[in-house]
Motif scaffolding. Structure first.
Motif, PDB file in Angstrom:
ATOM      1  N   GLY A 151       0.790  -1.227   0.000  1.00 56.85           N
ATOM      2  CA  GLY A 151       0.000   0.000   0.000  1.00 56.85           C
ATOM      3  C   GLY A 151       0.822   1.277   0.000  1.00 56.85           C
ATOM      4  O   GLY A 151       0.261   2.370  -0.145  1.00 56.85           O
ATOM      5  N   LEU A 152       2.135   1.158   0.121  1.00 59.00           N
ATOM      6  CA  LEU A 152       2.993   2.338   0.115  1.00 59.00           C
ATOM      7  C   LEU A 152       3.141   2.899  -1.303  1.00 59.00           C
ATOM      8  O   LEU A 152       3.414   2.151  -2.247  1.00 59.00           O
ATOM      9  N   LYS A 153       2.951   4.202  -1.443  1.00 56.20           N
ATOM     10  CA  LYS A 153       3.208   4.900  -2.699  1.00 56.20           C
ATOM     11  C   LYS A 153       4.428   5.786  -2.507  1.00 56.20           C
ATOM     12  O   LYS A 153       4.512   6.539  -1.530  1.00 56.20           O
ATOM     13  N   LEU A 154       5.362   5.697  -3.455  1.00 55.88           N
ATOM     14  CA  LEU A 154       6.611   6.447  -3.348  1.00 55.88           C
ATOM     15  C   LEU A 154       6.890   7.135  -4.678  1.00 55.88           C
ATOM     16  O   LEU A 154       6.805   6.511  -5.739  1.00 55.88           O
ATOM     17  N   LYS A 155       7.240   8.417  -4.614  1.00 58.71           N
ATOM     18  CA  LYS A 155       7.545   9.186  -5.816  1.00 58.71           C
ATOM     19  C   LYS A 155       8.891   9.878  -5.656  1.00 58.71           C
ATOM     20  O   LYS A 155       9.136  10.572  -4.659  1.00 58.71           O
ATOM     21  N   SER A 156       9.785   9.661  -6.641  1.00 61.25           N
ATOM     22  CA  SER A 156      11.075  10.355  -6.686  1.00 61.25           C
ATOM     23  C   SER A 156      11.033  11.310  -7.871  1.00 61.25           C
ATOM     24  O   SER A 156      10.691  10.901  -8.986  1.00 61.25           O
ATOM     25  N   GLN A 157      11.412  12.567  -7.652  1.00 62.02           N
ATOM     26  CA  GLN A 157      11.215  13.561  -8.703  1.00 62.02           C
ATOM     27  C   GLN A 157      12.346  14.569  -8.742  1.00 62.02           C
ATOM     28  O   GLN A 157      12.892  14.974  -7.711  1.00 62.02           O
ATOM     29  N   TYR A 158      12.708  14.971  -9.975  1.00 61.08           N
ATOM     30  CA  TYR A 158      13.637  16.082 -10.193  1.00 61.08           C
ATOM     31  C   TYR A 158      12.941  17.111 -11.064  1.00 61.08           C
ATOM     32  O   TYR A 158      12.284  16.765 -12.056  1.00 61.08           O
ATOM     33  N   HIS A 159      13.096  18.384 -10.701  1.00 61.79           N
ATOM     34  CA  HIS A 159      12.430  19.467 -11.421  1.00 61.79           C
ATOM     35  C   HIS A 159      13.437  20.566 -11.726  1.00 61.79           C
ATOM     36  O   HIS A 159      14.167  21.023 -10.841  1.00 61.79           O
ATOM     37  N   LEU A 160      13.481  20.986 -12.986  1.00 62.56           N
ATOM     38  CA  LEU A 160      14.323  22.099 -13.416  1.00 62.56           C
ATOM     39  C   LEU A 160      13.426  23.212 -13.929  1.00 62.56           C
ATOM     40  O   LEU A 160      12.547  22.981 -14.772  1.00 62.56           O
ATOM     41  N   ALA A 161      13.649  24.412 -13.431  1.00 65.06           N
ATOM     42  CA  ALA A 161      12.922  25.590 -13.898  1.00 65.06           C
ATOM     43  C   ALA A 161      13.928  26.656 -14.300  1.00 65.06           C
ATOM     44  O   ALA A 161      14.905  26.906 -13.588  1.00 65.06           O
ATOM     45  N   GLY A 195      14.965  18.669  -6.083  1.00 62.02           N
ATOM     46  CA  GLY A 195      14.779  17.229  -5.969  1.00 62.02           C
ATOM     47  C   GLY A 195      13.920  16.910  -4.759  1.00 62.02           C
ATOM     48  O   GLY A 195      14.016  17.566  -3.723  1.00 62.02           O
ATOM     49  N   GLU A 196      13.051  15.894  -4.901  1.00 66.50           N
ATOM     50  CA  GLU A 196      12.122  15.596  -3.810  1.00 66.50           C
ATOM     51  C   GLU A 196      11.748  14.124  -3.813  1.00 66.50           C
ATOM     52  O   GLU A 196      11.580  13.515  -4.877  1.00 66.50           O
ATOM     53  N   LEU A 197      11.634  13.573  -2.626  1.00 67.26           N
ATOM     54  CA  LEU A 197      11.139  12.214  -2.419  1.00 67.26           C
ATOM     55  C   LEU A 197       9.874  12.317  -1.580  1.00 67.26           C
ATOM     56  O   LEU A 197       9.878  12.916  -0.501  1.00 67.26           O
ATOM     57  N   GLN A 198       8.781  11.725  -2.072  1.00 63.90           N
ATOM     58  CA  GLN A 198       7.489  11.855  -1.415  1.00 63.90           C
ATOM     59  C   GLN A 198       6.837  10.495  -1.270  1.00 63.90           C
ATOM     60  O   GLN A 198       6.930   9.655  -2.179  1.00 63.90           O
ATOM     61  N   GLY A 199       6.201  10.272  -0.126  1.00 59.29           N
ATOM     62  CA  GLY A 199       5.556   8.991   0.124  1.00 59.29           C
ATOM     63  C   GLY A 199       4.163   9.149   0.689  1.00 59.29           C
ATOM     64  O   GLY A 199       3.826  10.154   1.321  1.00 59.29           O
TER      65      GLY A 199
END
Length: 786
Positions: free
Chosen positions: A371-381, A410-414
């Motif tokens: 049931g764990l949701k994990l998102k790893s993301q990199y964003h450039l603006a 950069g962000e890690l979200q769960g």
């Protein structure tokens, strides 16, 4: 013009050719049939069932049955909005050549037809944070509502919402059209696209007019301090723009609008799944141009809002790597070019501004079996501008301001549901910001790191408790913890109360610290606090300063702003067709950073800088009322009462001492002790704002329309007598005004073709103190959805 036509032809070919084979292929289609009943099993007839994203729909018969045929294989979002029932949404899987059957049970509720509450929206895969769980006042503006308004740019949509005001910054002119929420200036509201914050501010203002609404699916508005979850720019709230998603089969759309001021708005968009629906791609292109306009009824030459043209391209991609892992890509690139010839009866000049706005993000989403949701993301603006001014008399080029800003994030979200009653969202990350600006004396950089979490808890079926917190560490200002707490309780089926308290934290931005800027056309100067004393001495030595105000002694090292926001309200539906929303708010700010005039130049132009106000607050109330007079006709209204106060001014007036103890009374042509009645509040904030909207939507005929009235009471513009640095009755105000807007739409050929006619500012209201308020605009448009 020929170059534009070539570009549009190229975009048309690139967008539509990949879809043509799939769209016209002779493949067996699926069929969806279903029955809709109420909580006791009684059939519900005459309601509309919709399938997105391709706008298919059907109306239930006397036995509650419906059928939608000719469906491509894929997953659809099914929705029902019916008076007397809660909004119903679900996902439906349709297979090629097969019949899918579904049974729907509606729950009695009080939702009207004109507004969708955030609670009815599916979670956003771009951000696991459910913005509605903050228990702050919230609203969603749907794609249908945007289309019914006939709006082209984001500022046009937001300025008609209760509690929001579109304002110009006095130091930035008509090119800085910003948003004011609950009395907070533009820099305190976070603007996000698909969960990623936008960068690029003109003298601190994020120009909302540079964002097209052509590919927006919905706009989520959260009011109140949200910096505990979203960061320091969210003291006032969050505007999250959600673009098109849920791609099930190939489709495309082309739209063209033309109207007053030679406005052209052209859009091409297309989407398709690929690799057996394991992947999907969405592409859109928008071209927008205008000749600009003159908002000053007393000016016969020049444009207060400059002509510009803009290209916006956006792409989204998604690919299913495994059954539980998905790779996502988002990209957005926008250019804008404007030229404005200005004379104003003095030195003629040509003002040229070029802007480039790039946003790219990649993410990996994992849904684990536990049931764990994990998102790893990199964003450039990246946001870049080049500004130059040419003296048309001599041909001399006067270099303006060159600006380039990068943000790497950069962000890690769960997200994890711990039990049936408890859900936890948490994340951590960091951001590095680099800015190169000719007005900032070289390159500047900042970095911050953060960790946050939010718990949603249902101790009772009718009670929701949310608690959250965020820790930010800034490399210049240290660390700060910001908690929040919210409660929502449904006392009755038709009566819900909510309350929230949250803290906010905002560090000074580059402009407030380092800006050294002089407008070459009008002559005013804006100086950051770190540069002020050195630059003011340089101007004094050059003989350009007439006087420096005593308030300039307050300019020094800026401190971070802190705030505490309180809100409480209720939702009440005394009868099924009537809905009332009430919210009371109080935002207390410490070390509030304010822009003030601190000197006068020998050419009588102003010098502005930034200083901390020890204590200030905004408080007020917002009321929203909606009445569904019939199934097709709805009336809604909103009102905001706002007080924006500098406590230092109030204390000084009460004590009869300090900078604010006296006022120059023009009636007696002399100075007298000031009273509390003399103090109006902070600049650029109206005490009263209101709106009324009449909406008509006839589903069978495809005819829809809105007539909207927007009101804003007077607000302070600038000092107009001997400077005492607070708004008194003898200063300059923008007078109260009404704006009347009308939009009509008619669909044909099973909603494939739409014709639209829009009339904004019907009474042609203009004011020289509002450079971005255009006069009457009549616009007509056509769109075709493939």
């Amino acid at each position: 013009m020929y170059k534009l036509i070539s570009i549009l032809k190229y975009c048309l070919v690139m967008v539509f050719v990949p879809f043509a084979a799939a769209v016209f292929a002779d493949v067996p289609r699926g069929i969806l049939i279903g029955t809709v009943v109420d909580a006791v099993g009684k059939p519900v007839s005459g309601i509309t069932v919709t399938l997105q994203p391709d706008n298919r729909w059907a109306i239930t018969d006397a036995k509650g049955r419906f059928e939608i045929a000719g469906l491509f294989q894929g997953t659809y979002s099914l929705g029902i909005k019916a008076i007397g029932f809660d909004i119903y949404t679900t996902q439906v899987e349709v297979e090629m050549g097969k019949i899918k059957s579904i049974s729907i049970h509606l729950i009695a509720g009080n939702e009207g037809l004109n507004e969708v509450n955030v609670k009815g929206v599916h979670g956003n895969p771009d951000n696991f944070i459910d913005m509605t769980r903050t228990v702050m006042p919230s609203k969603v503006i749907t794609r249908q509502e945007i289309e019914m308004m006939g709006s082209r740019r984001l500022d046009e949509v937001l300025k008609e919402q209760t509690g929001l005001a579109i304002v110009n910054d006095i130091g930035s002119g008509s090119r800085a059209v910003g948003l004011q929420m609950q009395g907070f200036d533009n820099g305190y509201t976070m603007i996000m696209v698909d969960g990623q914050s936008m960068v690029g501010r003109n003298n601190g203002n994020f120009d909302l007019s540079r964002i097209t609404v052509s590919n927006i699916e919905r706009i989520e508005i959260i009011k109140g301090a949200s910096s505990c979850l979203f960061g320091s720019e969210a003291l006032a709230g969050v505007i999250n723009i959600v673009t098109r998603k849920n791609i099930n089969h190939p489709q495309a759309m082309a739209a063209l609008r033309y109207g007053s001021f030679n406005m052209i708005d052209a859009t091409l968009e297309g989407e398709t799944p690929f690799a057996g629906k394991n992947g999907s791609v969405y592409l859109s292109g928008n071209y927008y141009r205008t000749d600009g306009f003159n908002a000053n009824p007393y000016l016969n030459e020049g444009k207060t809002a400059p002509p510009f043209n803009s290209f916006a391209f956006q792409g989204r991609g998604r690919y299913l790597l495994t059954e539980n892992s998905t790779f996502n890509f988002n990209g957005r690139y926008v250019t804008r070019h404007s030229e404005n010839n200005i004379s104003y009866g003095v030195q003629p000049t040509k003002d040229v501004l070029d802007e480039q706005d790039l946003n790219v993000s990649v993410s990996l989403n994992n849904h684990f079996n536990n049931g764990l949701k994990l998102k790893s993301q990199y964003h450039l603006a990246r946001y870049k501008t080049a500004h130059d001014i040419t003296d048309l008399s001599s041909g001399v080029l006067m270099p303006g301001n060159s600006f380039e800003q990068y943000v790497h994030r950069g962000e890690l979200q769960g997200l994890k549901r711990l039990s049936d009653a408890i859900e936890l969202t948490a994340g951590a990350g960091g951001a590095y910001e680099l800015l190169q600006n000719t007005a900032y004396r070289g390159s500047k950089n900042m970095a911050n790191y953060f960790v946050y979490g939010q718990v949603s808890w249902h101790p009772l079926a009718d009670l929701l408790v949310t608690g959250g917190g965020r820790y930010d560490y800034h490399d210049m200002y240290g660390g700060k913890i910001n908690p929040s707490l919210g409660l929502q309780y449904q006392l009755l089926d038709n009566f819900t109360v909510k309350a929230a308290v949250a803290t906010g934290f905002k560090t000074p931005n580059f402009q407030q610290l380092y800006l050294v800027f002089t407008n070459l056309q009008t002559g005013y100067t804006v100086l950051g606090s770190e540069e002020f004393w050195r630059e003011i001495k340089t101007l004094q030595d050059a003989g350009q300063i007439m006087s420096v105000f005593p308030s300039a002694q307050n300019i020094g090292k800026l401190r971070p702003e802190r705030s505490v926001s309180y809100s409480a309200g209720f939702n009440y539906s005394p009868i099924t067709r009537l809905k009332l929303d009430v919210n009371i708010f109080y935002n207390e700010m410490k070390d509030f950073i304010n822009s003030e005039q601190v000197a006068v130049k020998t050419n009588n132009q102003q010098v502005f800088s930034y200083m901390n106000i020890a204590k200030a607050y905004t408080s007020g109330a917002e009321i929203g009322l909606s009445w569904s007079a019939t199934k097709a006709f709805t009336i809604s209204a909103g009102y905001q009462l706002l007080y924006a106060v500098d406590k230092g001014v109030v204390d000084s007036i009460k004590n009869g001492t300090g900078l604010y103890g006296f006022v120059y009374d023009t009636d007696i042509n002399n100075i007298r002790p000031s009273t509390l009645k003399d103090y109006f509040g902070l600049n650029n904030r109206s005490r009263h704002m209101a709106n009324v909207k009449f909406s008509y939507q006839h589903e069978k005929s495809g005819l829809t329309g809105t007539f909207r009235i927007n009101y804003r009471s007077k607000y302070g513009f600038s000092e107009d007598n001997k400077a005492n640095k607070f708004l008194d009755p003898y200063d300059t105000y923008v007078r109260s005004y009404f704006l009347l807007n009308l939009a009509l739409q008619k669909t044909f050929y099973n909603k494939h073709l739409q014709f639209q006619l829009t009339a904004d500012n019907l009474m042609n209201y203009r004011d020289q103190l509002m450079p971005a308020q255009q006069g009457r605009a009549i616009i007509a448009g056509l769109s075709w959805r493939f």
